[in-house]
Scaffold this motif. Structure first.
Motif, PDB file in Angstrom:
ATOM      1  N   GLU A   1      39.929  38.006  56.385  1.00  0.00           N
ATOM      2  CA  GLU A   1      39.929  39.262  55.621  1.00  0.00           C
ATOM      3  C   GLU A   1      41.351  39.631  55.200  1.00  0.00           C
ATOM      4  N   ASP A   2      42.295  39.493  56.126  1.00  0.00           N
ATOM      5  CA  ASP A   2      43.695  39.815  55.832  1.00  0.00           C
ATOM      6  C   ASP A   2      44.222  38.929  54.706  1.00  0.00           C
ATOM      7  N   ALA A   3      43.893  37.636  54.776  1.00  0.00           N
ATOM      8  CA  ALA A   3      44.381  36.693  53.759  1.00  0.00           C
ATOM      9  C   ALA A   3      43.762  36.978  52.399  1.00  0.00           C
ATOM     10  N   MET A   4      42.493  37.346  52.362  1.00  0.00           N
ATOM     11  CA  MET A   4      41.833  37.650  51.088  1.00  0.00           C
ATOM     12  C   MET A   4      42.442  38.897  50.438  1.00  0.00           C
ATOM     13  N   TYR A   5      42.759  39.881  51.247  1.00  0.00           N
ATOM     14  CA  TYR A   5      43.421  41.065  50.685  1.00  0.00           C
ATOM     15  C   TYR A   5      44.838  40.718  50.234  1.00  0.00           C
ATOM     16  N   LEU A   6      45.529  39.906  51.017  1.00  0.00           N
ATOM     17  CA  LEU A   6      46.886  39.495  50.658  1.00  0.00           C
ATOM     18  C   LEU A   6      46.885  38.758  49.315  1.00  0.00           C
ATOM     19  N   LYS A   7      45.894  37.909  49.104  1.00  0.00           N
ATOM     20  CA  LYS A   7      45.776  37.189  47.842  1.00  0.00           C
ATOM     21  C   LYS A   7      45.558  38.162  46.689  1.00  0.00           C
ATOM     22  N   LEU A   8      44.682  39.137  46.880  1.00  0.00           N
ATOM     23  CA  LEU A   8      44.448  40.165  45.855  1.00  0.00           C
ATOM     24  C   LEU A   8      45.737  40.911  45.527  1.00  0.00           C
ATOM     25  N   ASP A   9      46.445  41.332  46.550  1.00  0.00           N
ATOM     26  CA  ASP A   9      47.682  42.091  46.360  1.00  0.00           C
ATOM     27  C   ASP A   9      48.723  41.256  45.607  1.00  0.00           C
ATOM     28  N   ALA A  10      48.849  39.983  45.989  1.00  0.00           N
ATOM     29  CA  ALA A  10      49.829  39.108  45.332  1.00  0.00           C
ATOM     30  C   ALA A  10      49.436  38.849  43.876  1.00  0.00           C
ATOM     31  N   MET A  11      48.158  38.662  43.625  1.00  0.00           N
ATOM     32  CA  MET A  11      47.691  38.423  42.261  1.00  0.00           C
ATOM     33  C   MET A  11      47.935  39.635  41.364  1.00  0.00           C
ATOM     34  N   TYR A  12      47.669  40.792  41.919  1.00  0.00           N
ATOM     35  CA  TYR A  12      47.894  42.029  41.154  1.00  0.00           C
ATOM     36  C   TYR A  12      49.379  42.196  40.833  1.00  0.00           C
ATOM     37  N   ASN A  13      50.218  42.008  41.830  1.00  0.00           N
ATOM     38  CA  ASN A  13      51.656  42.176  41.615  1.00  0.00           C
ATOM     39  C   ASN A  13      52.212  41.133  40.655  1.00  0.00           C
TER      40      ASN A  13
END
Length: 264
Positions: free
Chosen positions: A199-211
């Motif tokens: 779950e942490d990694a999936m959110y991290l991926k979302l955050d990185a993609m957005y940024n």
């Protein structure tokens, strides 16, 4: 009475120390062996270890060699000399493959490597070695009384390695290397599909993609915002009540707003 007991204890302690020192200096291997085993049974492992260290070479190839070698390895483990105990147990396993103590020795060999595993932030080569040793034990002795303990250690070490990999991806995101963060999270999710950090990694991926999208050239923005939107949908699909839901919803609202600009 208390003073009398103190004197008796002091005399006994001095006598014990004197006996130990004499045994250390003695040329009589039998004297060393008998005291080493007695000290082992009394859980005085440091003293016992020193005596066994002296006599192990003397008993090599002899009937008592098996027991002496095993007890020496155990004393090393008990005094937390894990590098040496791992080596000695490994040597025992090679030297006495038909021993009744082979299973116990194999377990403590693996556990010696487990005890050498460092904290997750340090190089994890020793952790990989420990996992291989433990997995070998599990495969060789599936009915062992130590099986649950071995499996628990493997799980703990695997989690440590996963945490290391996740923290690397997280660090990329922290230093604004968003492409590296995305790649690292994708590799992490592929390598460890059952990880507790999914779950942490999936959110991290979302955050990185957005940024990454919001800092991109305009020609790349639409595609990257759509990729970020897909990352949001994946997170919500697998974790509809995610602990990151509030932050993820804010990111998605911003993505929707940005994508709307390309439809005008």
């Amino acid at each position: 009475m208390s003073k009398f007991l103190y004197v008796i204890i002091a005399i006994a302690t001095l006598a014990s120390c004197s006996e130990y020192q004499k045994a250390l200096k003695s040329e009589d291997v039998k004297v060393k062996y008998e005291l080493a085993e007695r000290l082992y049974n009394e859980k005085k492992f440091k003293k016992s270890s020193r005596l066994f260290e002296q006599i192990v070479p003397k008993y090599r190839g002899k009937p008592q060699g098996e027991r002496v070698t095993f007890l020496y390895a155990r004393t090393l483990f008990e005094i937390e000399q894990y590098i040496v105990s791992g080596y000695q147990f490994e040597r025992f396993v090679r030297s006495y493959p038909k021993s009744d103590s082979i299973q116990v020795a194999s377990f403590y060999e693996a556990k010696s490597y487990y005890m050498q595993s460092p904290r997750f932030s340090i190089d994890q080569r020793d952790t990989y070695t420990a996992i291989n040793k433990l997995q070998g034990f599990i495969n060789n002795y599936p009915e062992s009384e130590y099986l649950d303990n071995a499996n628990e250690m493997v799980d703990e070490l695997t989690t440590k390695i996963e945490k290391k990999a996740y923290e690397i991806a997280k660090q990329y995101n922290t230093i604004s290397d968003y492409k590296a963060a995305i790649k690292a999270t994708e590799n992490f999710l592929s390598d460890y599909p059952g990880t507790e950090f999914r779950e942490d990694a999936m959110y991290l991926k979302l955050d990185a993609m957005y940024n990454l999208a919001i800092r991109s050239f305009e020609t790349l923005m639409e595609e990257r915002f759509n990729e970020a939107a897909s990352a949001y949908k994946s997170l919500m699909k697998f974790y509809p009540e995610s602990k990151y839901k509030e932050e993820a919803d804010k990111i998605m609202a911003s993505i929707t707003e940005e994508l709307a600009k390309f439809t005008k």
